[in-house]
Design a protein around this motif. Structure first.
Motif, mmCIF file in Angstrom:
data_model
loop_
_atom_site.group_PDB
_atom_site.id
_atom_site.type_symbol
_atom_site.label_atom_id
_atom_site.label_comp_id
_atom_site.label_asym_id
_atom_site.label_seq_id
_atom_site.Cartn_x
_atom_site.Cartn_y
_atom_site.Cartn_z
ATOM 1 N N GLY A 78 43.220 33.806 50.776
ATOM 2 C CA GLY A 78 42.836 34.252 52.153
ATOM 3 C C GLY A 78 43.329 32.480 53.239
ATOM 4 O O GLY A 78 44.339 32.404 52.482
ATOM 5 N N LEU A 79 42.869 33.040 54.759
ATOM 6 C CA LEU A 79 43.111 31.512 55.735
ATOM 7 C C LEU A 79 43.012 30.597 54.645
ATOM 8 O O LEU A 79 44.040 29.227 55.085
ATOM 9 C CB LEU A 79 42.864 31.885 56.496
ATOM 10 N N TRP A 80 42.088 29.999 54.275
ATOM 11 C CA TRP A 80 41.993 29.135 53.639
ATOM 12 C C TRP A 80 41.265 28.294 52.475
ATOM 13 O O TRP A 80 41.274 27.260 52.007
ATOM 14 C CB TRP A 80 40.404 28.314 54.943
ATOM 15 N N HIS A 81 41.212 29.208 51.803
ATOM 16 C CA HIS A 81 40.314 29.584 50.318
ATOM 17 C C HIS A 81 41.430 30.060 49.512
ATOM 18 O O HIS A 81 41.942 31.600 50.326
ATOM 19 C CB HIS A 81 39.135 29.308 50.342
ATOM 20 N N VAL A 82 41.590 29.993 48.420
ATOM 21 C CA VAL A 82 41.650 31.192 47.448
ATOM 22 C C VAL A 82 40.135 31.774 47.052
ATOM 23 O O VAL A 82 39.775 30.440 46.442
ATOM 24 C CB VAL A 82 42.630 30.520 46.165
ATOM 25 N N THR A 83 40.091 32.583 46.331
ATOM 26 C CA THR A 83 38.947 33.392 46.063
ATOM 27 C C THR A 83 38.850 33.022 44.731
ATOM 28 O O THR A 83 39.867 33.726 43.607
ATOM 29 C CB THR A 83 38.449 34.605 45.943
ATOM 30 N N VAL A 84 37.883 32.117 44.049
ATOM 31 C CA VAL A 84 37.162 32.585 42.836
ATOM 32 C C VAL A 84 35.621 33.154 42.419
ATOM 33 O O VAL A 84 35.472 33.278 43.211
ATOM 34 C CB VAL A 84 37.103 30.696 42.618
ATOM 35 N N ASP A 85 35.610 33.710 41.145
ATOM 36 C CA ASP A 85 34.013 34.309 41.061
ATOM 37 C C ASP A 85 33.154 32.697 39.767
ATOM 38 O O ASP A 85 33.562 31.272 40.437
ATOM 39 C CB ASP A 85 34.838 34.390 39.198
ATOM 40 N N GLU A 86 32.210 33.169 39.593
ATOM 41 C CA GLU A 86 31.548 31.519 40.003
ATOM 42 C C GLU A 86 31.771 31.231 38.523
ATOM 43 O O GLU A 86 31.073 29.973 38.545
ATOM 44 C CB GLU A 86 29.866 32.442 39.472
ATOM 45 N N GLN A 87 32.684 31.082 37.657
ATOM 46 C CA GLN A 87 33.271 30.189 36.912
ATOM 47 C C GLN A 87 34.234 29.529 37.692
ATOM 48 O O GLN A 87 35.192 28.615 36.054
ATOM 49 C CB GLN A 87 33.457 30.941 35.837
ATOM 50 N N MET A 88 34.831 29.348 38.724
ATOM 51 C CA MET A 88 35.701 29.029 39.400
ATOM 52 C C MET A 88 37.640 29.415 38.638
ATOM 53 O O MET A 88 38.687 28.656 39.210
ATOM 54 C CB MET A 88 36.072 27.863 38.938
ATOM 55 N N ALA A 89 37.361 30.879 37.810
ATOM 56 C CA ALA A 89 38.786 31.904 37.228
ATOM 57 C C ALA A 89 39.299 32.738 38.786
ATOM 58 O O ALA A 89 38.645 33.176 39.425
ATOM 59 C CB ALA A 89 37.783 32.782 36.378
ATOM 60 N N THR A 90 40.161 32.173 39.155
ATOM 61 C CA THR A 90 41.061 33.195 39.798
ATOM 62 C C THR A 90 41.564 34.390 39.314
ATOM 63 O O THR A 90 41.157 34.622 38.490
ATOM 64 C CB THR A 90 42.764 32.540 40.346
ATOM 65 N N ASN A 91 42.487 34.872 40.298
ATOM 66 C CA ASN A 91 42.544 36.148 40.001
ATOM 67 C C ASN A 91 43.649 36.086 38.682
ATOM 68 O O ASN A 91 44.548 37.175 37.872
ATOM 69 C CB ASN A 91 43.300 37.048 41.353
ATOM 70 N N LEU A 92 44.568 34.937 38.839
ATOM 71 C CA LEU A 92 45.593 34.846 37.436
ATOM 72 C C LEU A 92 44.932 34.783 36.180
ATOM 73 O O LEU A 92 44.290 33.735 36.518
ATOM 74 C CB LEU A 92 46.183 34.179 38.293
ATOM 75 N N PRO A 93 44.985 35.031 34.928
ATOM 76 C CA PRO A 93 45.068 34.659 33.465
ATOM 77 C C PRO A 93 44.832 32.965 33.015
ATOM 78 O O PRO A 93 46.169 32.655 33.712
ATOM 79 C CB PRO A 93 45.182 35.478 32.456
ATOM 80 N N GLY A 94 44.380 31.860 33.024
ATOM 81 C CA GLY A 94 44.488 30.586 33.080
ATOM 82 C C GLY A 94 45.065 29.533 33.758
ATOM 83 O O GLY A 94 45.437 28.372 33.104
ATOM 84 N N VAL A 95 44.265 30.155 34.794
ATOM 85 C CA VAL A 95 44.943 29.468 36.142
ATOM 86 C C VAL A 95 43.207 29.435 36.786
ATOM 87 O O VAL A 95 42.761 30.518 37.553
ATOM 88 C CB VAL A 95 45.510 29.871 37.278
ATOM 89 N N PHE A 96 42.643 28.341 37.508
ATOM 90 C CA PHE A 96 41.409 28.045 37.674
ATOM 91 C C PHE A 96 41.869 26.815 39.152
ATOM 92 O O PHE A 96 42.783 26.289 39.358
ATOM 93 C CB PHE A 96 40.456 27.468 36.405
ATOM 94 N N ALA A 97 39.914 27.087 40.114
ATOM 95 C CA ALA A 97 40.575 26.459 41.092
ATOM 96 C C ALA A 97 38.967 25.685 40.825
ATOM 97 O O ALA A 97 38.387 26.028 40.916
ATOM 98 C CB ALA A 97 41.012 27.534 42.070
ATOM 99 N N ALA A 98 39.315 24.518 41.939
ATOM 100 C CA ALA A 98 37.999 23.435 42.186
ATOM 101 C C ALA A 98 38.682 22.848 43.826
ATOM 102 O O ALA A 98 39.472 23.276 44.475
ATOM 103 C CB ALA A 98 38.148 22.591 41.559
#
Length: 352
Positions: free
Chosen positions: A265-285
């Motif tokens: 988005g404009l300010w953030h990446v969207t993750v699920d409750e496990q901090m997983a992004t939409n790319l496999p093996g890529v997480f965020a915090a």
């Protein structure tokens, strides 16, 4: 023959509080860890206000930003991770075996099985004061960051802005400045409620909803007066000042990461409750992420890092425990406790 490139279990991009704590926790989970920071030193956004007092980290009494970072860096080095400074990661390429090849803008490559992005708001740039000729005062008494409080002792200071930093600087400077005036476009302030309350109950002069209209200087080198205008009535005031601090926030630029295919988005990446992004093996915090129960505190970034690392661990080994044992029961700390001279009774866990 070329030496095979070293493969890491997890590569953490970003050396602010989220990245530093995640690096430490990765060691607790016995993962081969690399931390990459684009700047020449670790610390992230806190480095822009090293003398600011931070009150809201659990178990830590009020602490200056620079000291908190020093402690986080020391903690991050506990399990001897590889730390790389001064490299901005630009390239992301999935290999045939599912691993990831990261490439820095300078050409260096990093091979990893998972990635945790802790890049905050990316390359953040200060929003400058939109008044023609204002930039010439930046070498004298117009400030966008505050590196030391003593510069403002016994001076008449005007702060423009209404977010966390503007409120915090008003409170920090109120005891030492001759006067502090804060000018904000809205009646409500965005800082922590207690800090806003402290400011309102202090000697800080609050001008809302006002905006800076003009800067006046008789010598052309330093600001002597600031003209402010009421946004609803148009009423104008002329204030005598010795220093002006502008805190209008930041513009964020995620740089090459924007081309990786993340759900940005404009300010953030969207993750699920496990901090997983939409790319496999890529997480965020950290500040880089948004999700339903996001906690906008430094303490929250630590939790984000734990969740992201636990998800990376299970991505690598689905049979792995969901989280690390606490330090008092974690085998990795026994040797370190002995090095500190702490001897624990094997049966009771009590310290001698």
């Amino acid at each position: 023959m070329n030496k095979p490139m070293e493969l890491y279990d997890v590569t953490i991009i970003g050396g602010g509080p989220a990245g530093l704590y995640t690096t430490f926790y990765s060691g607790m989970r016995d993962l081969k860890t690399k931390l990459i920071e684009s700047q020449p030193e670790l610390g992230g956004r806190i480095l822009t206000y090293p003398e600011k007092m931070i009150w809201d980290v659990g178990g830590v009494t009020p602490i200056r930003g620079e000291k908190l970072i020093a402690q986080l860096v020391e903690q991050a080095r506990t399990f001897e991770p590889t730390i790389v400074l001064g490299q901005q990661i630009s390239g992301f390429e999935r290999q045939e075996d599912g691993t990831i090849m990261l490439t820095a803008s300078s050409g260096e490559r990093h091979h990893t099985r998972t990635v945790i992005l802790a890049i905050g708001y990316g390359a953040r740039k200060q929003v400058k004061l939109e008044i023609e000729g204002a930039d010439r005062f930046e070498v004298t008494n117009l400030y966008y960051t505050v590196q030391g409080l003593e510069v403002f002792r016994a001076k008449h200071v005007l702060i423009s802005g209404g977010g966390d930093s503007a409120v915090d600087w008003a409170n920090e400077l109120e005891p030492i400045a001759a006067s502090v005036t804060i000018v904000h476009r809205r009646s409500q302030f965005g800082g922590h409620e207690r800090h806003v309350s402290n400011m309102r109950n202090s000697s800080v002069k609050i001008c809302t909803p006002y905006t800076i209209e003009a800067l006046h200087s008789s010598n052309g080198t330093s600001i002597e007066q600031v003209a402010i205008a009421h946004l609803e009535t148009g009423r104008r005031e002329l204030l005598e000042v010795d220093a002006v601090i502008v805190n209008h926030g930041m513009k964020c630029d995620f740089g090459p990461v924007e081309g990786w295919g993340l759900d940005l988005g404009l300010w953030h990446v969207t993750v699920d409750e496990q901090m997983a992004t939409n790319l496999p093996g890529v997480f965020a915090a950290g500040d880089f992420v948004t999700y339903g129960s996001k906690v906008e505190l430094i303490a929250g970034t630590f939790t984000d890092g734990i969740m992201a690392l636990n998800s990376a661990k299970q991505y690598l080994d689905p049979e792995a425990p969901m989280m690390a044992y606490v330090s008092s029961h974690n085998e990795k700390f026994k040797e370190k406790n002995r090095a500190l001279g702490v001897i624990e009774d094997e049966e009771s866990g009590q310290k001698d």
